[in-house]
Design an enzyme around this catalytic site. Structure first.
Site, mmCIF file in Angstrom:
data_model
loop_
_atom_site.group_PDB
_atom_site.id
_atom_site.type_symbol
_atom_site.label_atom_id
_atom_site.label_comp_id
_atom_site.label_asym_id
_atom_site.label_seq_id
_atom_site.Cartn_x
_atom_site.Cartn_y
_atom_site.Cartn_z
ATOM 1 N N LYS A 113 -6.326 6.354 0.334
ATOM 2 C CA LYS A 113 -5.341 5.873 -0.641
ATOM 3 C C LYS A 113 -5.974 4.939 -1.671
ATOM 4 O O LYS A 113 -5.452 4.780 -2.767
ATOM 5 C CB LYS A 113 -4.168 5.213 0.080
HETATM 6 C C1 LIG Z 1 -1.384 8.629 3.809
HETATM 7 C C2 LIG Z 1 -2.304 9.239 4.803
HETATM 8 C C3 LIG Z 1 -2.282 10.620 5.105
HETATM 9 C C4 LIG Z 1 -1.247 11.561 4.523
HETATM 10 O O1 LIG Z 1 -1.427 11.812 3.154
HETATM 11 P P1 LIG Z 1 -0.238 12.492 2.300
HETATM 12 O O2 LIG Z 1 -0.702 12.416 0.882
HETATM 13 O O3 LIG Z 1 0.986 11.653 2.549
HETATM 14 O O4 LIG Z 1 -0.068 13.879 2.783
HETATM 15 C C5 LIG Z 1 -3.223 11.110 5.980
HETATM 16 N N1 LIG Z 1 -4.135 10.305 6.568
HETATM 17 C C6 LIG Z 1 -4.191 8.976 6.324
HETATM 18 C C7 LIG Z 1 -5.198 8.146 7.023
HETATM 19 C C8 LIG Z 1 -3.278 8.395 5.419
HETATM 20 O O5 LIG Z 1 -3.335 7.076 5.185
#
Ligand SMILES: *Cc1c(COP(=O)(O)O)cnc(C)c1O
Length: 470
Positions: A113
């Site tokens: 993220k």
């Molecule tokens: C947010 C997240 C996901 C999921 O990603 P999306 O874009 O919501 O599908 C997967 N793995 C981790 C570690 C995350 O923080």
């Protein structure tokens, strides 16, 4: 570049306005009116570029008209050269023959993220400064989003950021990552309730912002914000170019919750990148797997798993794909989304089959997740976090073609999820990277608050810097 709503009845916005909003007023999500498309020759000419230069080429068409070239370049340099601890930004590690993981966890909060939220903070700062405006970021987190959003926006002068997390229900590492970041515009609220309570309060506040009394407005930092999706498109190009693209195709397996990350891969393909296959990897919260495998979209109850960042009941960004599958007919989509509220939905067979030419899916339970952490460690000494482990299992299960490189997105560093690693039986414990080894000694700051919308809104109103400037 203009952005339109998936439900067809909200006005089109430019990049700046789409950055500074959440859902469209008709309840839809914003998408580009026309997707930029690159030729094979253009993409081929990007081989060997730095991550920053590649990011510029991929993203500039989306911001053109709102941000001058040089300013955008500088912002990207600051983001990807200043805030990531690995020189390659998104390095690839090999697991087996033609099998790779792309490590997206070298940012400040150790999860993918950061790629989007580090940039989002800089974009907000730039645009708000120019417009001399102030905004309030209000978000709910079950873990990763909160810390990445706070890290990304901590330097923003014209932003107050309020993040709600369920009191005593996030992991120690996750809480520490949020609550040890200093800044008088950062407000961590530990709500005496669960994650759904937090999310519900955020949703209601976006729906009726009158509690701010016109002094500021709310901006969303979850993956409905278009700028987040945009930033995630880049690393698909990066992986492909590292592995011989665009002259050969590449496949990706993506640990999926809200469908934001994998949707960026879908866009990369529509922008001209040869992608052979996209694997939707889910945990036991498998609504997307049930759709891809059976053409049935029906919410189930929430399961708490060892991969909590993928614990979802519905996937908000999935609407963006459904929009394309319905020929970008906003009216048809608005009707479909309305019926989804009350019943299980299937789409026309030919539309579902069109999605199936690109997408496959697999659901992985906790036991298989732990087994995969152990297996992969034994095979290659690569220690996976539980989300990534799910991606690797799904990649191996769904792979169509052994001669196409398969890249699983490694979405988090294993130190964030020690429980799964411990349960897997591997004989090592994941360690915090050197640059944050003192995390557990840093001082925390957060406010415990009762589980009530009134209490949260009064807090936001009383504690934002928007008060001081007026
Ligand atoms: C947010 C997240 C996901 C999921 O990603 P999306 O874009 O919501 O599908 C997967 N793995 C981790 C570690 C995350 O923080």
């Amino acid at each position: 570049m203009k952005y339109i709503s998936t439900r067809g009845s909200a006005p089109a916005l430019n990049f700046e306005d789409v950055l500074l909003t959440g859902l469209a007023p008709d309840g839809g999500l914003y998408v580009p009116e026309v997707l930029p498309r690159f030729t094979h020759e253009q993409i081929a000419s990007w081989a060997g570029l730095s991550y920053t230069d590649l990011a510029f080429n991929v993203m500039y068409p989306f911001v053109e008209g709102s941000i001058p070239e040089n300013d955008f370049r500088e912002m990207l340099r600051d983001t990807y050269e200043g805030s990531f601890s690995h020189k390659a930004v998104a390095p690839l590690a090999q697991l087996g023959r033609n099998e790779w993981v792309m490590e997206l966890f070298h940012g400040p909060t150790l999860a993918f993220k950061d790629f989007a939220l580090q940039l989002l903070g800089r974009l907000l700062d730039y645009v708000l400064e120019k417009r001399n405006e102030h905004v309030v970021i209000l978000g709910a987190t079950s873990g990763d989003t909160g810390s990445a959003a706070i890290e990304g926006c901590k330097r923003c002068k014209n932003v107050d950021i309020f993040i709600l997390h369920p009191h005593n229900r996030v992991s120690d590492v996750q809480r520490k990552q949020m609550t040890t970041i200093k800044g008088d515009n950062i407000h961590n609220l530990a709500v005496e309730g669960n994650f759904d309570d937090c999310q519900q309060m955020v949703k209601e506040s976006f729906g009726d912002q009158s509690f701010l009394e016109g002094k500021s407005r709310l901006v969303a930092v979850n993956s409905i914000n278009w700028a987040r999706i945009m930033a995630q498109i880049v690393y698909y190009f990066h992986a492909s170019l590292e592995l011989g693209g665009p002259h050969r195709s590449v496949s990706f397996s993506v640990p999926t919750g809200n469908f934001g990350d994998i949707f960026a891969g879908y866009l990369a393909r529509n922008m001209g990148l040869p992608i052979n296959q996209l694997v939707v990897a889910t945990n036991s919260n498998d609504i997307l797997h049930r759709f891809i495998s059976e053409n049935k979209y029906s919410p189930d109850t929430l399961h708490h798993t060892l991969s909590p960042s993928m614990d979802i009941m519905v996937s908000s960004n999935f609407e963006r794909l459904l929009f394309d599958l319905h020929g970008r007919d906003g009216k048809a989509l608005a009707e479909l989304m309305e019926s989804l509220k009350t019943e299980a939905v299937s789409i026309d067979d030919h539309r579902w089959k069109a999605a199936r030419t690109l997408f496959d899916s697999h659901a992985v339970d906790d036991e298989q997740t732990c087994q995969a952490i152990k297996d992969v460690f034994d095979e290659s000494e690569e220690l996976l976090d539980p989300h990534t482990a799910i991606g690797v299992v799904a990649a191996r299960e769904c792979r169509r073609d052994a001669s196409t490189p398969m890249v699983t997105l490694a979405t988090a560093h294993p130190v964030k999820f020690p429980e799964a690693v411990e349960k897997s039986g591997v004989d090592v414990s994941p360690e915090l990277p050197h640059h944050m080894a003192d995390l557990f000694d840093r001082e925390e700051s957060y406010t415990v608050i009762e589980n009530s919308l009134g209490a949260v809104q009064s807090y936001v109103k009383a504690h934002g810097n928007h008060n001081k400037s007026l």
